[in-house]
Design an enzyme around this catalytic site. Sequence first.
Site, PDB file in Angstrom:
ATOM      1  N   PRO A 115       5.978  -9.649   7.817  1.00 43.89           N
ATOM      2  CA  PRO A 115       4.521  -9.718   7.725  1.00 43.89           C
ATOM      3  C   PRO A 115       3.910  -8.798   6.672  1.00 43.89           C
ATOM      4  CG  PRO A 115       5.218  -8.641   9.759  1.00 43.89           C
ATOM      5  CD  PRO A 115       6.431  -9.253   9.149  1.00 43.89           C
ATOM      6  N   ASN A 116       2.912  -9.341   6.017  1.00 43.07           N
ATOM      7  CA  ASN A 116       2.078  -8.648   5.016  1.00 43.07           C
ATOM      8  C   ASN A 116       2.780  -8.423   3.683  1.00 43.07           C
ATOM      9  OD1 ASN A 116      -0.238  -8.284   6.797  1.00 43.07           O
ATOM     10  ND2 ASN A 116       1.098  -6.890   7.920  1.00 43.07           N
TER      11      ASN A 116
ATOM     12  N   ARG B 265      -1.455  -5.070  -1.953  1.00 41.19           N
ATOM     13  CA  ARG B 265      -1.585  -4.368  -0.677  1.00 41.19           C
ATOM     14  C   ARG B 265      -1.252  -2.880  -0.858  1.00 41.19           C
ATOM     15  NH1 ARG B 265       3.192  -4.477   3.831  1.00 41.19           N
ATOM     16  NH2 ARG B 265       2.078  -3.312   5.418  1.00 41.19           N
TER      17      ARG B 265
ATOM     18  N   TYR C 155       2.998   0.822  -1.712  1.00 40.50           N
ATOM     19  CA  TYR C 155       3.964  -0.256  -1.978  1.00 40.50           C
ATOM     20  C   TYR C 155       4.073  -0.643  -3.453  1.00 40.50           C
ATOM     21  CZ  TYR C 155       3.698  -0.622   3.083  1.00 40.50           C
ATOM     22  OH  TYR C 155       3.739  -0.327   4.419  1.00 40.50           O
TER      23      TYR C 155
ATOM     24  N   ASN D   2      13.541  -7.162   5.041  1.00 41.97           N
ATOM     25  CA  ASN D   2      12.442  -6.219   5.234  1.00 41.97           C
ATOM     26  C   ASN D   2      11.551  -6.847   6.304  1.00 41.97           C
ATOM     27  OD1 ASN D   2      10.288  -4.504   5.254  1.00 41.97           O
ATOM     28  ND2 ASN D   2      10.021  -4.446   3.022  1.00 41.97           N
TER      29      ASN D   2
ATOM     30  N   ALA E 152       6.367  -4.458   9.720  1.00 36.43           N
ATOM     31  CA  ALA E 152       6.036  -3.736  10.958  1.00 36.43           C
ATOM     32  C   ALA E 152       6.859  -4.207  12.157  1.00 36.43           C
ATOM     33  CB  ALA E 152       4.545  -3.870  11.252  1.00 36.43           C
TER      34      ALA E 152
ATOM     35  N   HIS F  10       9.594  -2.002  13.748  1.00 37.25           N
ATOM     36  CA  HIS F  10       9.327  -0.947  14.733  1.00 37.25           C
ATOM     37  C   HIS F  10       9.035  -1.505  16.128  1.00 37.25           C
ATOM     38  CE1 HIS F  10       8.961   1.049  10.917  1.00 37.25           C
ATOM     39  NE2 HIS F  10       7.872   0.376  10.614  1.00 37.25           N
TER      40      HIS F  10
ATOM     41  N   ASP G  87      17.710  -8.863  18.430  1.00 37.42           N
ATOM     42  CA  ASP G  87      18.629  -9.767  19.145  1.00 37.42           C
ATOM     43  C   ASP G  87      19.121 -10.883  18.230  1.00 37.42           C
ATOM     44  OD1 ASP G  87      18.478  -8.310  21.476  1.00 37.42           O
ATOM     45  OD2 ASP G  87      17.158  -9.718  22.529  1.00 37.42           O
TER      46      ASP G  87
ATOM     47  N   GLU H  30      18.987  -3.721   6.246  1.00 38.13           N
ATOM     48  CA  GLU H  30      17.562  -3.437   6.480  1.00 38.13           C
ATOM     49  C   GLU H  30      17.014  -2.703   5.264  1.00 38.13           C
ATOM     50  OE1 GLU H  30      16.951  -0.961   9.936  1.00 38.13           O
ATOM     51  OE2 GLU H  30      14.883  -0.491   9.360  1.00 38.13           O
TER      52      GLU H  30
ATOM     53  N   HIS I 243      13.390  -1.105   3.247  1.00 40.63           N
ATOM     54  CA  HIS I 243      11.969  -0.768   3.229  1.00 40.63           C
ATOM     55  C   HIS I 243      11.600  -0.263   1.850  1.00 40.63           C
ATOM     56  CE1 HIS I 243      11.764  -1.317   7.499  1.00 40.63           C
ATOM     57  NE2 HIS I 243      12.887  -0.613   7.602  1.00 40.63           N
ATOM     58  N   ILE I 244      10.431  -0.645   1.420  1.00 38.53           N
ATOM     59  CA  ILE I 244       9.925  -0.214   0.122  1.00 38.53           C
ATOM     60  C   ILE I 244       9.559   1.267   0.192  1.00 38.53           C
ATOM     61  CG2 ILE I 244       8.038  -0.569  -1.527  1.00 38.53           C
ATOM     62  CD1 ILE I 244       7.949  -3.522  -0.265  1.00 38.53           C
ATOM     63  N   SER I 245       8.848   1.626   1.241  1.00 40.15           N
ATOM     64  CA  SER I 245       8.422   3.020   1.410  1.00 40.15           C
ATOM     65  C   SER I 245       9.477   3.790   2.197  1.00 40.15           C
ATOM     66  CB  SER I 245       7.085   3.062   2.152  1.00 40.15           C
ATOM     67  OG  SER I 245       7.224   2.530   3.462  1.00 40.15           O
TER      68      SER I 245
ATOM     69  N   ARG J 225       6.565   8.859   6.784  1.00 38.80           N
ATOM     70  CA  ARG J 225       5.250   8.324   7.166  1.00 38.80           C
ATOM     71  C   ARG J 225       4.969   8.610   8.644  1.00 38.80           C
ATOM     72  NH1 ARG J 225       4.745   2.381   4.920  1.00 38.80           N
ATOM     73  NH2 ARG J 225       2.560   2.798   5.481  1.00 38.80           N
TER      74      ARG J 225
ATOM     75  N   ARG K 109       6.638   4.805  12.556  1.00 33.75           N
ATOM     76  CA  ARG K 109       7.507   4.134  11.582  1.00 33.75           C
ATOM     77  C   ARG K 109       8.889   4.777  11.517  1.00 33.75           C
ATOM     78  NH1 ARG K 109       3.690   0.806   8.777  1.00 33.75           N
ATOM     79  NH2 ARG K 109       1.667   1.828   8.778  1.00 33.75           N
TER      80      ARG K 109
HETATM   81  C1  DQA Z   1       7.716  -1.501   5.277  1.00 31.38           C
HETATM   82  C2  DQA Z   1       7.410  -0.305   6.181  1.00 31.38           C
HETATM   83  C3  DQA Z   1       6.795  -0.769   7.477  1.00 31.38           C
HETATM   84  O1  DQA Z   1       6.519   0.356   8.306  1.00 31.38           O
HETATM   85  C4  DQA Z   1       5.479  -1.491   7.218  1.00 31.38           C
HETATM   86  O2  DQA Z   1       4.924  -1.960   8.418  1.00 31.38           O
HETATM   87  C5  DQA Z   1       5.632  -2.591   6.228  1.00 31.38           C
HETATM   88  C6  DQA Z   1       6.481  -2.368   5.045  1.00 31.38           C
HETATM   89  C7  DQA Z   1       8.221  -1.061   3.901  1.00 31.38           C
HETATM   90  O3  DQA Z   1       8.772  -1.908   3.201  1.00 31.38           O
HETATM   91  O4  DQA Z   1       8.056   0.086   3.500  1.00 31.38           O
HETATM   92  O5  DQA Z   1       5.012  -3.629   6.334  1.00 31.38           O
HETATM   93  O6  DQA Z   1       8.734  -2.282   5.890  1.00 31.38           O
END
Ligand code: DQA
Length: 142
Positions: free
Chosen positions: A9-10, A17, A22, A74, A77, A80, A87, A98, A100-102, A107, A111
């Site tokens: 998502p997002n 964003r 990001y 990725n 959210a 978390h 599963d 897995e 993550h960009i950040s 943070r 997270r």
């Molecule tokens: C994220 C980190 C997550 O906590 C956040 O909700 C995201 C992006 C990252 O790529 O840093 O949507 O997965």
Amino acid sequence: MKLMIINGPNLNLLGVREPGIYGSSSMESCLRQLRETYGDRVDIEYYQSNHEGDIIDTLHRAGMSGEYAGIVLNAGAYTHTSLAIADAISAIRTPVVEVHISNVHAREAIRHTSLISPVCRGVIAGFGLDSYRLGVEALIHG
Ligand code: DQA
């Protein structure tokens, strides 16, 4: 070899964003670069959804097909919160990295917890969009 990148998502809003967190590059330019770098050796497929069930369906489809050497995920959210995605990863044999960009550990406390880390092959976080390339490298090298 075939790999799948799945964004949650997002992450369709990358580039616009919260650029302070990001960055200002889009996922399209990241994919273009990845395909330029790895295109002769690796077929990189991409899927993004804002919906938990669609991400689960895609993990099942990619994982059960036996077509993919690995998945870079990725989960945004959902990382978390989603026991259901954890599963789904457990249910398939295809390795999942897995990403993550950040740097999620630098943070907010919420997270710092990932429900999917224990069932992933490994975790890459904090390298901006280069996290995806590192995820691809991890799967190529195995
Ligand atoms: C994220 C980190 C997550 O906590 C956040 O909700 C995201 C992006 C990252 O790529 O840093 O949507 O997965």
